[in-house]
Design a protein around this motif. Structure first.
Motif, PDB file in Angstrom:
ATOM      1  N   LEU A 150       1.415  -1.425   0.293  1.00  0.00           N
ATOM      2  CA  LEU A 150      -0.289  -0.295  -0.068  1.00  0.00           C
ATOM      3  C   LEU A 150       0.869   1.345   0.081  1.00  0.00           C
ATOM      4  O   LEU A 150       2.299   0.833   0.764  1.00  0.00           O
ATOM      5  CB  LEU A 150      -1.115  -0.161   0.871  1.00  0.00           C
ATOM      6  N   ASP A 151       0.251   2.108  -0.292  1.00  0.00           N
ATOM      7  CA  ASP A 151       1.148   3.468  -0.424  1.00  0.00           C
ATOM      8  C   ASP A 151       1.064   3.882   0.898  1.00  0.00           C
ATOM      9  O   ASP A 151       0.495   3.944   1.495  1.00  0.00           O
ATOM     10  CB  ASP A 151       0.358   4.676  -1.704  1.00  0.00           C
ATOM     11  N   PHE A 152       2.518   5.282   0.900  1.00  0.00           N
ATOM     12  CA  PHE A 152       2.824   5.648   2.522  1.00  0.00           C
ATOM     13  C   PHE A 152       1.719   6.749   2.223  1.00  0.00           C
ATOM     14  O   PHE A 152       1.200   7.368   1.391  1.00  0.00           O
ATOM     15  CB  PHE A 152       4.175   5.867   2.376  1.00  0.00           C
ATOM     16  N   PRO A 153       2.127   7.679   3.441  1.00  0.00           N
ATOM     17  CA  PRO A 153       0.677   8.889   3.680  1.00  0.00           C
ATOM     18  C   PRO A 153       1.526   9.926   2.510  1.00  0.00           C
ATOM     19  O   PRO A 153       2.899   9.684   2.907  1.00  0.00           O
ATOM     20  CB  PRO A 153       1.091   9.612   4.968  1.00  0.00           C
ATOM     21  N   HIS A 154       0.799  10.811   2.374  1.00  0.00           N
ATOM     22  CA  HIS A 154       1.265  12.342   1.783  1.00  0.00           C
ATOM     23  C   HIS A 154       0.663  13.135   3.081  1.00  0.00           C
ATOM     24  O   HIS A 154      -0.383  13.426   2.989  1.00  0.00           O
ATOM     25  CB  HIS A 154       0.880  12.360   0.673  1.00  0.00           C
ATOM     26  N   LEU A 206       9.366  14.473   7.927  1.00  0.00           N
ATOM     27  CA  LEU A 206       9.099  14.995   6.002  1.00  0.00           C
ATOM     28  C   LEU A 206       9.669  16.745   5.876  1.00  0.00           C
ATOM     29  O   LEU A 206      10.095  17.072   5.124  1.00  0.00           O
ATOM     30  CB  LEU A 206       7.766  15.172   5.431  1.00  0.00           C
ATOM     31  N   LEU A 207       9.746  17.763   7.346  1.00  0.00           N
ATOM     32  CA  LEU A 207      10.103  19.053   6.833  1.00  0.00           C
ATOM     33  C   LEU A 207      11.720  18.923   7.021  1.00  0.00           C
ATOM     34  O   LEU A 207      12.214  20.142   6.849  1.00  0.00           O
ATOM     35  CB  LEU A 207       9.690  19.599   7.851  1.00  0.00           C
ATOM     36  N   ALA A 263      13.219   8.679   2.480  1.00  0.00           N
ATOM     37  CA  ALA A 263      12.366   7.683   2.240  1.00  0.00           C
ATOM     38  C   ALA A 263      12.745   6.198   3.054  1.00  0.00           C
ATOM     39  O   ALA A 263      11.784   5.332   2.739  1.00  0.00           O
ATOM     40  CB  ALA A 263      14.113   6.963   0.943  1.00  0.00           C
ATOM     41  N   GLN A 264      13.246   6.292   3.940  1.00  0.00           N
ATOM     42  CA  GLN A 264      13.260   4.777   5.127  1.00  0.00           C
ATOM     43  C   GLN A 264      11.973   4.769   5.904  1.00  0.00           C
ATOM     44  O   GLN A 264      11.075   4.509   5.763  1.00  0.00           O
ATOM     45  CB  GLN A 264      14.392   4.704   5.872  1.00  0.00           C
ATOM     46  N   TRP A 265      11.784   6.194   5.902  1.00  0.00           N
ATOM     47  CA  TRP A 265      10.009   6.611   7.186  1.00  0.00           C
ATOM     48  C   TRP A 265       8.696   5.968   5.309  1.00  0.00           C
ATOM     49  O   TRP A 265       7.929   5.692   6.597  1.00  0.00           O
ATOM     50  CB  TRP A 265       9.918   8.114   7.383  1.00  0.00           C
ATOM     51  N   ARG A 266       9.177   6.808   5.015  1.00  0.00           N
ATOM     52  CA  ARG A 266       8.419   6.515   3.788  1.00  0.00           C
ATOM     53  C   ARG A 266       7.969   4.350   3.539  1.00  0.00           C
ATOM     54  O   ARG A 266       7.050   4.026   3.572  1.00  0.00           O
ATOM     55  CB  ARG A 266       8.095   6.852   2.538  1.00  0.00           C
ATOM     56  N   GLU A 276       8.418   2.299   5.930  1.00  0.00           N
ATOM     57  CA  GLU A 276       8.648   1.716   6.680  1.00  0.00           C
ATOM     58  C   GLU A 276       6.797   1.482   7.720  1.00  0.00           C
ATOM     59  O   GLU A 276       6.010   0.781   7.953  1.00  0.00           O
ATOM     60  CB  GLU A 276       9.217   2.246   8.345  1.00  0.00           C
ATOM     61  N   GLN A 277       6.344   3.277   6.568  1.00  0.00           N
ATOM     62  CA  GLN A 277       4.373   3.313   6.513  1.00  0.00           C
ATOM     63  C   GLN A 277       4.175   2.531   5.741  1.00  0.00           C
ATOM     64  O   GLN A 277       3.320   1.924   6.344  1.00  0.00           O
ATOM     65  CB  GLN A 277       4.953   5.007   6.512  1.00  0.00           C
ATOM     66  N   ALA A 278       4.523   2.179   4.598  1.00  0.00           N
ATOM     67  CA  ALA A 278       4.195   1.202   3.895  1.00  0.00           C
ATOM     68  C   ALA A 278       3.934  -0.394   3.703  1.00  0.00           C
ATOM     69  O   ALA A 278       2.731  -0.473   3.945  1.00  0.00           O
ATOM     70  CB  ALA A 278       4.836   1.385   2.516  1.00  0.00           C
ATOM     71  N   GLU A 279       5.081  -0.490   4.074  1.00  0.00           N
ATOM     72  CA  GLU A 279       4.873  -1.554   5.229  1.00  0.00           C
ATOM     73  C   GLU A 279       4.029  -2.326   6.849  1.00  0.00           C
ATOM     74  O   GLU A 279       3.020  -3.558   6.216  1.00  0.00           O
ATOM     75  CB  GLU A 279       6.363  -2.330   5.384  1.00  0.00           C
ATOM     76  N   ALA A 280       3.558  -0.567   7.566  1.00  0.00           N
ATOM     77  CA  ALA A 280       2.975  -1.392   8.473  1.00  0.00           C
ATOM     78  C   ALA A 280       1.736  -1.058   8.152  1.00  0.00           C
ATOM     79  O   ALA A 280       0.604  -1.820   8.352  1.00  0.00           O
ATOM     80  CB  ALA A 280       3.520   0.016   9.265  1.00  0.00           C
ATOM     81  N   ARG A 281       1.073  -0.604   7.545  1.00  0.00           N
ATOM     82  CA  ARG A 281       0.039   0.160   6.771  1.00  0.00           C
ATOM     83  C   ARG A 281      -0.668  -1.368   6.049  1.00  0.00           C
ATOM     84  O   ARG A 281      -1.464  -1.596   6.001  1.00  0.00           O
ATOM     85  CB  ARG A 281      -0.133   1.109   5.363  1.00  0.00           C
ATOM     86  N   THR A 282       0.391  -1.998   5.325  1.00  0.00           N
ATOM     87  CA  THR A 282       0.274  -3.289   4.478  1.00  0.00           C
ATOM     88  C   THR A 282      -0.701  -3.832   4.891  1.00  0.00           C
ATOM     89  O   THR A 282      -1.412  -5.227   5.287  1.00  0.00           O
ATOM     90  CB  THR A 282       1.181  -3.272   3.716  1.00  0.00           C
TER      91      THR A 282
END
Ligand code: 4G0
Length: 268
Positions: A218-222, A238-239, A247-250, A252-258
């Motif tokens: 699944l996609d990471f948050p935008h 992100l700031l 890139a690493q955070w994204r 991790e987020q994609a993996e956690a959501r999935t």
């Protein structure tokens, strides 16, 4: 079916040797080991009793641009043009009784026979949109995007005469486990998913190669501006400007959501 163009590209005043991957093309001539290629556009044919249904979806936004750029050409065929009776009927009562109408086989066969006489369409998949079909997926979209031409059959009412399924369609696709009134909307879903994958349709900036489903996640948050909205802040990372950490955070987020929402994607 994947060919490469080797050539010289001028970019910002600098000449570079490049090897570009291009799909859906045919070799024209081979000279001194180099292949001259002709890039063909994809033809998408839609067979429907409701041709006007497609005017706006194919005439707007990404699909319109894809048509204008020459990546794809759309052809919408009115089933009624392939009827032979004076009422131009595309449906009839079901044998064995019961409610609702069934779409007649002859107009579908007459239209596809007519299309198949074109060389470019001789080997094209004939896709019947149906709740009984194989479940549509990003993987399937990628496979269809390699074809030179696609023919979609859109049914209505209670269904389509079984002989269309058995002897005309080469595949049956379902966009999900629900029924809508006609195959038109499901066909448009499949067409949109395929067309955006064709070379040259999306710019580099919103390229399909970064799609989450392409990676099986699944996609990471935008987030976009403002930094704080109604007290909800954009994640600090992100700031930060640390591209590697972002890139690493994204990831991790994609993996956690999935893991949380779609365990099935990780298991397959
Ligand atoms: C019933 C596809 C309805 C039978 C088509 C077609 C949902 C989907 C319809 C047929 C559809 C889907 C047998 C062609 C039209 N509804 N899930 N409605 N046949 O993709």
């Amino acid at each position: 079916m994947n060919y490469f163009i080797r050539g010289i590209l001028q970019s910002m005043g600098v000449l570079k040797f490049v090897k570009l991957k291009i799909g859906r093309c045919c070799p024209l001539e081979i000279l001194n080991g180099s292949t001259v290629v002709f890039l063909s556009l994809m033809q998408i044919h839609i067979v429907t009793a409701f041709p006007k249904f497609f005017e706006s979806p194919l005439g707007e936004s990404m699909m319109k641009r894809a048509g204008q750029s020459g990546a794809v050409k759309f052809f919408v065929h009115d089933l009624r043009d392939y009827t032979t009776d004076k009422h131009r009927s595309v449906d009839d009562y079901p044998y064995g009784g019961g409610p609702g109408m069934i779409m007649k086989p002859e107009p579908f066969f007459a239209c596809v026979d007519h299309l198949r006489r074109q060389d470019e369409l001789a080997g094209a998949p004939v896709i019947l949109m149906s709740p009984q079909g194989e479940k549509f997926s990003q993987r399937k979209a990628t496979a269809l995007a390699q074809e030179q031409a696609l023919i979609f059959l859109c049914g209505h009412y209670k269904g389509v005469d079984e002989r269309v399924h058995q002897h005309l369609a080469t595949e049956e696709i379902s966009i999900g486990d629900y029924v809508v009134t006609g195959g038109e909307l499901p066909a448009l879903v499949v067409i949109d998913a395929v067309v955006r994958l064709l070379p040259g349709v999306l710019g580099d900036l919103d390229s399909a190669s970064g799609d989450s489903f392409q990676a099986g996640l699944l996609d990471f948050p935008h987030y976009t501006r403002p930094e704080e909205f109604r007290g909800w802040r954009v994640p600090e990372i992100l700031l930060s400007g640390h591209h590697a950490k972002i890139a690493q955070w994204r990831r991790e987020q994609a993996e956690a959501r999935t893991r949380e929402r779609r365990q099935d994607l990780l298991e397959s």
